[in-house]
Design an enzyme around this catalytic site. Structure first.
Site, PDB file in Angstrom:
ATOM      1  N   CYS A  66       0.817  -1.229   0.000  1.00 44.88           N
ATOM      2  CA  CYS A  66       0.000   0.000   0.000  1.00 44.88           C
ATOM      3  C   CYS A  66       0.848   1.275   0.000  1.00 44.88           C
ATOM      4  O   CYS A  66       0.336   2.356  -0.284  1.00 44.88           O
ATOM      5  CB  CYS A  66      -0.969   0.007   1.181  1.00 44.88           C
ATOM      6  SG  CYS A  66      -2.131  -1.356   1.153  1.00 44.88           S
ATOM      7  N   ASN A  79     -10.120   0.251   0.012  1.00 43.55           N
ATOM      8  CA  ASN A  79      -8.657   0.304   0.038  1.00 43.55           C
ATOM      9  C   ASN A  79      -8.145  -0.217  -1.306  1.00 43.55           C
ATOM     10  O   ASN A  79      -8.264  -1.405  -1.599  1.00 43.55           O
ATOM     11  CB  ASN A  79      -8.142  -0.567   1.192  1.00 43.55           C
ATOM     12  CG  ASN A  79      -6.622  -0.548   1.316  1.00 43.55           C
ATOM     13  OD1 ASN A  79      -5.923  -0.137   0.386  1.00 43.55           O
ATOM     14  ND2 ASN A  79      -6.126  -0.995   2.454  1.00 43.55           N
ATOM     15  N   HIS A  82      -3.171   7.171   3.271  1.00 42.55           N
ATOM     16  CA  HIS A  82      -3.581   5.938   2.597  1.00 42.55           C
ATOM     17  C   HIS A  82      -4.999   5.573   3.028  1.00 42.55           C
ATOM     18  O   HIS A  82      -5.310   5.504   4.218  1.00 42.55           O
ATOM     19  CB  HIS A  82      -2.601   4.816   2.936  1.00 42.55           C
ATOM     20  CG  HIS A  82      -3.073   3.482   2.489  1.00 42.55           C
ATOM     21  ND1 HIS A  82      -3.486   3.245   1.197  1.00 42.55           N
ATOM     22  CD2 HIS A  82      -3.224   2.310   3.156  1.00 42.55           C
ATOM     23  CE1 HIS A  82      -3.867   1.994   1.088  1.00 42.55           C
ATOM     24  NE2 HIS A  82      -3.718   1.400   2.259  1.00 42.55           N
TER      25      HIS A  82
HETATM   26  N1  COA Z   1     -18.145  -8.302   9.271  1.00 43.39           N
HETATM   27  C1  COA Z   1     -18.420  -8.543  10.571  1.00 43.39           C
HETATM   28  N2  COA Z   1     -17.476  -8.805  11.493  1.00 43.39           N
HETATM   29  C2  COA Z   1     -16.200  -8.820  11.076  1.00 43.39           C
HETATM   30  C3  COA Z   1     -15.840  -8.582   9.731  1.00 43.39           C
HETATM   31  C4  COA Z   1     -16.873  -8.317   8.814  1.00 43.39           C
HETATM   32  N3  COA Z   1     -16.627  -8.066   7.509  1.00 43.39           N
HETATM   33  N4  COA Z   1     -14.500  -8.641   9.632  1.00 43.39           N
HETATM   34  C5  COA Z   1     -14.020  -8.921  10.855  1.00 43.39           C
HETATM   35  N5  COA Z   1     -15.050  -9.041  11.730  1.00 43.39           N
HETATM   36  C6  COA Z   1     -14.970  -9.357  13.143  1.00 43.39           C
HETATM   37  C7  COA Z   1     -13.756 -10.154  13.489  1.00 43.39           C
HETATM   38  O1  COA Z   1     -13.999 -11.533  13.267  1.00 43.39           O
HETATM   39  C8  COA Z   1     -13.572  -9.847  14.955  1.00 43.39           C
HETATM   40  O2  COA Z   1     -14.486 -10.611  15.686  1.00 43.39           O
HETATM   41  P1  COA Z   1     -14.105 -11.232  17.136  1.00 43.39           P
HETATM   42  O3  COA Z   1     -13.808 -10.045  18.000  1.00 43.39           O
HETATM   43  O4  COA Z   1     -15.335 -11.976  17.513  1.00 43.39           O
HETATM   44  O5  COA Z   1     -12.917 -12.102  16.885  1.00 43.39           O
HETATM   45  C9  COA Z   1     -14.010  -8.404  15.045  1.00 43.39           C
HETATM   46  O6  COA Z   1     -14.819  -8.141  13.876  1.00 43.39           O
HETATM   47  C10 COA Z   1     -12.837  -7.433  15.062  1.00 43.39           C
HETATM   48  O7  COA Z   1     -13.351  -6.178  14.738  1.00 43.39           O
HETATM   49  P2  COA Z   1     -12.943  -4.869  15.514  1.00 43.39           P
HETATM   50  O8  COA Z   1     -12.973  -5.092  16.995  1.00 43.39           O
HETATM   51  O9  COA Z   1     -13.764  -3.794  14.935  1.00 43.39           O
HETATM   52  O10 COA Z   1     -11.419  -4.736  15.088  1.00 43.39           O
HETATM   53  P3  COA Z   1     -10.761  -3.501  14.431  1.00 43.39           P
HETATM   54  O11 COA Z   1     -11.184  -2.260  15.128  1.00 43.39           O
HETATM   55  O12 COA Z   1      -9.290  -3.755  14.333  1.00 43.39           O
HETATM   56  O13 COA Z   1     -11.339  -3.446  12.925  1.00 43.39           O
HETATM   57  C11 COA Z   1     -10.514  -3.945  10.708  1.00 43.39           C
HETATM   58  C12 COA Z   1     -11.062  -4.520  12.032  1.00 43.39           C
HETATM   59  C13 COA Z   1     -10.026  -5.072   9.838  1.00 43.39           C
HETATM   60  C14 COA Z   1     -11.637  -3.183  10.025  1.00 43.39           C
HETATM   61  C15 COA Z   1      -9.356  -2.950  11.031  1.00 43.39           C
HETATM   62  O14 COA Z   1      -8.438  -3.597  11.893  1.00 43.39           O
HETATM   63  C16 COA Z   1      -8.621  -2.448   9.837  1.00 43.39           C
HETATM   64  O15 COA Z   1      -9.164  -1.746   8.997  1.00 43.39           O
HETATM   65  N6  COA Z   1      -7.309  -2.722   9.750  1.00 43.39           N
HETATM   66  C17 COA Z   1      -6.463  -2.242   8.663  1.00 43.39           C
HETATM   67  C18 COA Z   1      -6.689  -3.095   7.489  1.00 43.39           C
HETATM   68  C19 COA Z   1      -5.995  -2.649   6.229  1.00 43.39           C
HETATM   69  O16 COA Z   1      -6.324  -1.692   5.635  1.00 43.39           O
HETATM   70  N7  COA Z   1      -5.005  -3.397   5.811  1.00 43.39           N
HETATM   71  C20 COA Z   1      -4.366  -3.202   4.561  1.00 43.39           C
HETATM   72  C21 COA Z   1      -3.006  -2.726   4.676  1.00 43.39           C
HETATM   73  S1  COA Z   1      -2.843  -1.016   4.830  1.00 43.39           S
END
Ligand code: COA
Length: 331
Positions: free
Chosen positions: A111, A282, A252
């Protein structure tokens, strides 16, 4: 000095809404919107490759810069989703754009790729190896997403963005690329990866699931804010901009909560942060140029405005760049 003299973007036509993904995964429009800020994204139709998007964006960037074949000396393409593992995609893109036998190569910084490519293009110009460089970020993440993974499945979109960099004798002219900051931490390589398909785990030896993109979302989130924030801070200090002098923060486009946390970390007002991920998701290496073009299309940028760009991605890698907004018409 190096200046940005053209900007072009391309998004594939097929829109994939949160509602469509909610029918496919155990997720909902409410969850995706609340936890990521993404409402919809574009996915390329099967058969469309990253190079196709790159050619479309590249054509538009050249048009925006008023250039034709023969006017560009190098093509630098940032992508994690090349047309093939071998060869690089950039030479094919250069040939299809009719640019002749120019230098053409891919950059792999996930990214952060676009800003890495910008830094490399800038370096070629500063070294006197090129007068004008076409820098492209293009991705088709839809081709590497695990159909069983709801977390990555809702986040990524496809697209491409390109800029033309040119040697500019006059310092202080709008469009100036005033500095870049690059960094990496390979100790955290496992946070974002495709396990198979390289020499460590050849595709023939991996399980089917190992060929897909994986990430540890929450750890990535935490790293993203600190790494982009520290990189941007280092760059501001180096070029002598105060935080309150930054007119636009183009981070980003990974998650709207990351962008809000980044603005807080940098003590830059949230309303100065550019957000277009709600409509494109993204798009990895295409993210920064797509955000620039979106903000420009909405009339947010005035000529000479101070624009601070910062990105973060697998590797880990991070990168920042600062420009003053040029007098251009993005295509
Ligand atoms: N729908 C519903 N639930 C989902 C889901 C979806 N599409 N994707 C993940 N979950 C669940 C997970 O299973 C987890 O459940 P659990 O707690 O029962 O294990 C929970 O949501 C985690 O969510 P949350 O507490 O909101 O975590 P978070 O605040 O870290 O958000 C992301 C999760 C993935 C949205 C966030 O971490 C993120 O955007 N990270 C950066 C990702 C990215 O852009 N990466 C690319 C490189 S730059």
């Amino acid at each position: 000095m190096t200046a940005l003299i053209g900007l072009g973007t391309y998004l594939p036509p097929r829109e994939v809404t949160n509602a469509e993904l909610a029918a496919r995964f155990d997720t909902s429009d409410e969850w995706i919107t609340a936890r990521t800020g993404i409402r919809t994204r574009r996915w390329a139709d099967p058969g469309t490759a990253t190079g196709d998007l790159a050619v479309a964006a590249g054509e538009r960037a050249l048009k925006s810069a008023g250039l034709g074949p023969g006017d560009v000396d190098a093509v630098v393409l940032a992508t994690t989703t090349p047309d093939h593992p071998c060869p690089a995609t950039a030479p094919d893109v250069a040939a299809r754009l009719g640019l002749g036998h120019v230098a053409a190569y891919d950059i792999a910084a996930v990214c952060s790729g676009f800003l890495y490519a910008l830094a490399v293009g800038h370096g070629q110009i500063a070294a006197g190896q090129a007068r004008r460089v076409l820098v492209i970020g293009a991705e088709t993440y839809s081709t590497i997403l695990d159909p069983a993974d709801r977390t990555t499945g809702v986040i990524f979109g496809d697209g491409a963005g390109a800029v033309v960099l040119a040697a500019e004798p006059e310092t202080g002219r709008p469009g100036a690329l005033l500095g870049v900051d690059l960094g990496s931490d390979g100790a955290l390589r496992d946070l974002i990866r495709i396990p198979a398909g390289g020499s460590r785990l050849p595709a023939r030896d991996g399980a089917a699931a190992d060929r897909y993109f994986t990430m540890q979302g929450t750890k990535v989130f935490q790293q993203a804010v600190v790494r982009m924030g520290d990189s941007a801070t280092a760059l501001l200090e180096r070029i002598g901009w105060r935080r309150d002098e930054v007119d636009h923060l183009v981070g980003h486009q990974a998650n709207v909560r990351i962008l809000a946390a980044l603005a807080r970390y940098l003590k830059i007002p949230a309303e100065r942060a550019v957000v277009n991920l709600d409509r494109v998701g993204n798009t990895s290496a295409a993210s920064i140029p797509l955000a620039l073009a979106d903000a420009a299309a909405q009339g947010r940028f005035a000529v000479g405005d101070r624009v601070l760009m910062t990105a973060f991605g697998g590797g880990l890698t991070w990168a920042s760049a600062a420009i003053t907004w040029p007098d251009i018409h993005p295509c």
